[in-house]
Design an enzyme around this catalytic site. Structure first.
Site, mmCIF file in Angstrom:
data_model
loop_
_atom_site.group_PDB
_atom_site.id
_atom_site.type_symbol
_atom_site.label_atom_id
_atom_site.label_comp_id
_atom_site.label_asym_id
_atom_site.label_seq_id
_atom_site.Cartn_x
_atom_site.Cartn_y
_atom_site.Cartn_z
ATOM 1 N N ARG A 1 0.784 -1.226 0.000
ATOM 2 C CA ARG A 1 0.000 0.000 0.000
ATOM 3 C C ARG A 1 0.819 1.282 0.000
ATOM 4 O O ARG A 1 0.257 2.354 -0.105
ATOM 5 C CB ARG A 1 -0.931 -0.002 1.229
ATOM 6 C CG ARG A 1 -2.081 -0.943 1.021
ATOM 7 C CD ARG A 1 -2.663 -1.440 2.335
ATOM 8 N NE ARG A 1 -3.282 -2.735 2.126
ATOM 9 C CZ ARG A 1 -4.485 -2.911 1.616
ATOM 10 N NH1 ARG A 1 -5.221 -1.882 1.288
ATOM 11 N NH2 ARG A 1 -4.949 -4.121 1.424
ATOM 12 N N GLN B 1 0.574 -11.473 8.446
ATOM 13 C CA GLN B 1 -0.165 -11.231 7.213
ATOM 14 C C GLN B 1 0.711 -11.593 6.014
ATOM 15 O O GLN B 1 0.249 -11.567 4.880
ATOM 16 C CB GLN B 1 -0.537 -9.743 7.111
ATOM 17 C CG GLN B 1 -1.468 -9.257 8.192
ATOM 18 C CD GLN B 1 -1.611 -7.735 8.156
ATOM 19 O OE1 GLN B 1 -0.755 -6.998 8.618
ATOM 20 N NE2 GLN B 1 -2.697 -7.256 7.593
ATOM 21 N N HIS C 1 -2.982 -14.995 5.923
ATOM 22 C CA HIS C 1 -3.220 -14.775 4.487
ATOM 23 C C HIS C 1 -2.629 -15.893 3.631
ATOM 24 O O HIS C 1 -2.385 -15.713 2.444
ATOM 25 C CB HIS C 1 -2.649 -13.418 4.049
ATOM 26 C CG HIS C 1 -3.411 -12.237 4.594
ATOM 27 N ND1 HIS C 1 -2.999 -10.940 4.463
ATOM 28 C CD2 HIS C 1 -4.584 -12.181 5.288
ATOM 29 C CE1 HIS C 1 -3.873 -10.127 5.046
ATOM 30 N NE2 HIS C 1 -4.829 -10.858 5.562
ATOM 31 N N CYS D 1 -4.024 -27.245 -7.054
ATOM 32 C CA CYS D 1 -4.856 -27.399 -8.236
ATOM 33 C C CYS D 1 -6.320 -27.307 -7.811
ATOM 34 O O CYS D 1 -6.764 -28.041 -6.922
ATOM 35 C CB CYS D 1 -4.584 -28.755 -8.878
ATOM 36 S SG CYS D 1 -5.691 -29.076 -10.269
ATOM 37 N N CYS E 1 -3.081 -33.169 -13.555
ATOM 38 C CA CYS E 1 -4.153 -32.978 -14.541
ATOM 39 C C CYS E 1 -3.914 -31.830 -15.521
ATOM 40 O O CYS E 1 -4.670 -31.652 -16.474
ATOM 41 C CB CYS E 1 -5.497 -32.803 -13.837
ATOM 42 S SG CYS E 1 -5.712 -31.177 -13.092
HETATM 43 ZN ZN LIG Z 1 -4.858 -31.144 -10.947
#
Ligand SMILES: [Zn+2]
Length: 228
Positions: A17, A82, A100, A108, A132
């Site tokens: 920020r 954080q 966070h 995934c 995948c």
């Molecule tokens: Zn995957």
């Protein structure tokens, strides 16, 4: 103990920020929301790829090291952070609550595979799921996502039970972390703030130090007796 981006700027990691922070350069709506990620993950990885490279090179600084030492010596119960940069962990902090998330892993969203940082960093610019093929998502909390429930609950519990909540390098603007000092004060604890620039809690803090995290925490570690 609560830390924000200000403890890691001394490790060369830009904050969000400030005038020179990440949000001055990247619009968070385009790069840091879950909707932006789902719409265009390749673009969001341009941002994260750059961050991963900075974070892979960064080293814990005196502030991180002093906190790990103070935990080891029994002065600090836990560090709520954080930050997603892993620097507390790498400095040796053990009781760590990352509200966070962290870049430690990416996941995934289809098959749930979890991939460690080094593997993801090696698969830039667009890391894909080894199982995948879907583009991975870093396990950091993006805007529009829920915060990790267990971590928030633990942070609230720690803040409520703290005799002293020491806030370092956070301007306390982002909820729910900004609400933690209220928990401490409401349960009779005290608040100390080490931050460059003021926070909304300065008037309620027993101590405020407008200085860098590294020098202040190192001096604190040297000034305190070996053990409480
Ligand atoms: Zn995957």
């Amino acid at each position: 103990m609560l830390t924000g981006a200000g403890i890691s700027t001394e490790s060369g990691i830009p904050d969000f920020r400030s005038r020179t922070g990440l949000w001055a350069k990247y619009d968070p709506l385009e790069y840091a929301t879950i909707d932006a990620f789902l719409a265009d993950p390749v673009k969001v990885w341009e941002f994260y790829g750059n961050r991963f490279e900075v974070l892979a090179r960064a080293e814990p600084n005196d502030g991180h090291l002093a906190l790990a030492e103070l935990e080891e010596r029994g002065w600090i119960q836990a560090v709520i952070t954080q930050n997603i940069d892993r620097l507390h962990e790498r400095a040796g902090s053990r009781a760590l609550v990352e509200v966070h998330g962290s870049i430690r892993t990416s996941s995934c969203l289809d098959c749930g595979a979890v991939v460690p940082f080094d593997e993801v960093a090696g698969a830039l610019p667009v890391p894909r799921c080894p199982a995948c093929g879907r583009i991975l998502k870093p396990d950091v909390v993006m805007f529009g996502e829920l915060l990790p429930e267990a971590a928030i609950a633990r942070a609230m519990q720690l803040a409520a039970g703290a005799g002293l909540l020491l806030v370092v390098g956070s301007s306390l603007e982002v909820y729910p972390v900004a609400g933690l000092p209220v928990e401490t004060l409401a349960h009779g604890g005290s608040l100390a703030v080490v931050n460059r620039g003021g926070t909304g809690y300065d008037a309620r803090a027993a101590l405020t130090i407008d200085a860098g995290a590294g020098e202040t925490l190192r001096a604190l570690a040297e000034a305190l007796p070996a053990h409480p």
